[in-house]
Design a protein around this motif. Sequence first.
Motif, short mmCIF file in Angstrom:
data_model
loop_
_atom_site.label_atom_id
_atom_site.label_comp_id
_atom_site.label_asym_id
_atom_site.label_seq_id
_atom_site.Cartn_x
_atom_site.Cartn_y
_atom_site.Cartn_z
N SER A 10 21.81 18.54 46.08
CA SER A 10 22.10 18.88 44.68
C SER A 10 22.59 20.31 44.60
N TYR A 11 23.43 20.55 43.62
CA TYR A 11 23.80 21.92 43.25
C TYR A 11 23.25 22.14 41.86
N GLY A 12 22.22 22.95 41.73
CA GLY A 12 21.57 23.12 40.44
C GLY A 12 21.04 21.78 39.97
N SER A 15 23.23 16.33 41.03
CA SER A 15 22.89 15.63 42.26
C SER A 15 24.16 15.05 42.86
N VAL A 16 24.59 15.56 44.00
CA VAL A 16 25.87 15.16 44.58
C VAL A 16 25.69 14.01 45.57
N LEU A 17 24.76 14.13 46.51
CA LEU A 17 24.47 13.05 47.46
C LEU A 17 23.06 12.55 47.19
N GLY A 34 37.07 8.54 48.39
CA GLY A 34 36.32 8.57 47.12
C GLY A 34 36.98 9.55 46.18
N GLN A 35 36.65 9.39 44.90
CA GLN A 35 37.29 10.23 43.87
C GLN A 35 36.99 11.71 44.09
N SER A 36 37.81 12.54 43.47
CA SER A 36 37.55 13.97 43.46
C SER A 36 36.17 14.22 42.86
N GLY A 37 35.37 15.02 43.55
CA GLY A 37 34.02 15.31 43.08
C GLY A 37 32.98 14.31 43.56
N ALA A 38 33.39 13.31 44.35
CA ALA A 38 32.46 12.28 44.84
C ALA A 38 31.47 12.84 45.87
N GLY A 39 31.80 14.00 46.45
CA GLY A 39 30.89 14.61 47.43
C GLY A 39 31.38 14.52 48.86
N LYS A 40 32.68 14.25 49.05
CA LYS A 40 33.23 14.09 50.40
C LYS A 40 33.13 15.37 51.21
N SER A 41 33.57 16.48 50.61
CA SER A 41 33.51 17.76 51.34
C SER A 41 32.07 18.17 51.57
N THR A 42 31.22 17.94 50.58
CA THR A 42 29.80 18.25 50.72
C THR A 42 29.22 17.49 51.91
N LEU A 43 29.53 16.21 52.02
CA LEU A 43 29.04 15.40 53.13
C LEU A 43 29.58 15.91 54.46
N ASP A 162 38.95 17.87 56.80
CA ASP A 162 38.86 17.73 55.34
C ASP A 162 40.27 17.78 54.76
N GLU A 163 40.80 16.63 54.41
CA GLU A 163 42.17 16.50 53.89
C GLU A 163 43.19 17.26 54.75
N PRO A 164 43.23 16.93 56.05
CA PRO A 164 44.10 17.69 56.97
C PRO A 164 45.58 17.55 56.65
N THR A 195 40.01 11.97 53.32
CA THR A 195 41.41 11.82 52.91
C THR A 195 41.54 11.15 51.54
N HIS A 196 42.62 11.53 50.84
CA HIS A 196 42.99 10.84 49.60
C HIS A 196 44.12 9.84 49.88
N ASN A 197 44.56 9.80 51.14
CA ASN A 197 45.71 8.98 51.51
C ASN A 197 45.25 7.57 51.89
N1 LIG Z 1 28.81 25.35 46.10
C1 LIG Z 1 28.75 24.56 45.04
N2 LIG Z 1 28.08 24.93 43.92
C2 LIG Z 1 27.99 24.11 42.84
N3 LIG Z 1 28.56 22.89 42.78
C3 LIG Z 1 29.24 22.47 43.84
C4 LIG Z 1 29.38 23.26 45.04
N4 LIG Z 1 30.12 22.57 45.94
C5 LIG Z 1 30.44 21.40 45.34
N5 LIG Z 1 29.89 21.32 44.10
C6 LIG Z 1 30.01 20.17 43.18
O1 LIG Z 1 29.60 19.02 43.88
C7 LIG Z 1 30.42 17.91 43.56
C8 LIG Z 1 31.03 17.34 44.84
O2 LIG Z 1 31.94 18.30 45.39
P1 LIG Z 1 32.81 18.04 46.69
O3 LIG Z 1 33.57 19.27 46.96
O4 LIG Z 1 31.93 17.54 47.77
O5 LIG Z 1 33.76 16.84 46.20
P2 LIG Z 1 34.98 16.14 46.95
O6 LIG Z 1 34.67 14.69 46.99
O7 LIG Z 1 35.25 16.82 48.23
O8 LIG Z 1 36.17 16.38 45.92
P3 LIG Z 1 37.74 16.67 46.18
O9 LIG Z 1 38.35 15.33 46.49
O10 LIG Z 1 38.21 17.21 44.87
O11 LIG Z 1 37.85 17.65 47.29
C9 LIG Z 1 31.43 18.40 42.53
O12 LIG Z 1 30.97 18.07 41.27
C10 LIG Z 1 31.44 19.91 42.76
O13 LIG Z 1 31.75 20.56 41.56
#
Ligand SMILES: Nc1ncnc2c1ncn2[C@@H]1O[C@H](COP(=O)(O)OP(=O)(O)OP(=O)(O)O)[C@@H](O)[C@H]1O
Length: 218
Positions: A10-12, A15-17, A34-43, A162-164, A195-197
Motif C-alpha cells: 500500500s501507499y498510504g 492498497s496497490v497489491l 494491466g491498466q495504468s495504475g494496476a500496480g505493474k511497476s510496483t510488482l 518495465d515498458e522497454p 508491457t502495454h503492447n
Molecule cells: N511511491 C509511490 N507513492 C504513492 N503512490 C504510489 C507510488 N508508486 C505508485 N503509487 C500508486 O500505486 C498505483 C500503482 O502504480 P504503478 O506505478 O505500479 O502502476 P502501473 O501499473 O505501473 O501503471 P503504468 O502502466 O501507468 O506505468 C498507482 O495508483 C500509483 O499512483
Amino acid sequence: MIDCREIQKSYGTVSVLKGLSLSIAEGELVAITGQSGAGKSTLLHILGGLDSPDSGSVQIAGKSLSSMNEKQRAAFRNQDLGFVFQFHQLLPEFTALENACIPALIGGASWKEAKLKASHWLDYLGLSERMNHKPQALSGGEQQRVSIARALVNKPSVIFADEPSGNLDSENAQKVHESFQKLRKDFNQTFVVVTHNQEWARVCDREIRLLDGRVVTS
Ligand SMILES: Nc1ncnc2c1ncn2[C@@H]1O[C@H](COP(=O)(O)OP(=O)(O)OP(=O)(O)O)[C@@H](O)[C@H]1O
Ligand SMILES: [Mg+2]
C-alpha cells in the motif's frame, strides 16, 4: 526461478497489491499487463528487490529477498538481476561500451574484464559499430539495446524490464522484442516484461494480467 506469495503493498491508504502470488519458471518469457495504475511497476520493483512489500515473500533463484539486509540485496541485484527501463538511463558522458560496463565494475571486475564482457553483449545485440559513441549519438533503439547489454553484463538469472519498448517506434520496439526472444532461445534467459503492447504480450510464453491488485486468472 521466481516465486512470490501473498504480496501486499500500500501507499498510504491506497492498497496497490492485495495478496498477489505468482511463479515463473527458468527460461520463461513472461509479460505483465494491466491498466495504468494496476500496480505493474510496483510488482516489478518488489520482485527485483528495488522496493519491499508490506507483507508476503519473494524468492528468486532459491534465495529469499526478505531475509537479506540492504547490502546483501544490493549485491544480489548487481550479480543476479538485470534491469531495463522505459527510458534507457544511460550516463550521457560515457560511451555505449563504458555504460554497459558499469554493473560489472560495481561487481568488482577490472576495466579490462568489464570491457571484454560488455563488448561481447554489444556485439551480440548488433552494436559492434556503435560501442565508442556516447548515448546522444545513438538512436533511441540503439540506446535501449545498450541498456540491454548493460543488464546482461553480469549474466543475471532474471531480467526485469518495465515498458522497454514504450518509448520506441514499432521497428525499434520489434528489435527489442526480438532480442529478448533470441536471448531466451540461445541462453534460456528468464524475462519478466511489463508491457502495454498486446501484440507483444501474445508472443510471450505467458501473459500475467493484473487487475485490482491481483492476478487475473483466465
Ligand atoms: N511511491 C509511490 N507513492 C504513492 N503512490 C504510489 C507510488 N508508486 C505508485 N503509487 C500508486 O500505486 C498505483 C500503482 O502504480 P504503478 O506505478 O505500479 O502502476 P502501473 O501499473 O505501473 O501503471 P503504468 O502502466 O501507468 O506505468 C498507482 O495508483 C500509483 O499512483
Ligand atoms: Mg508502470
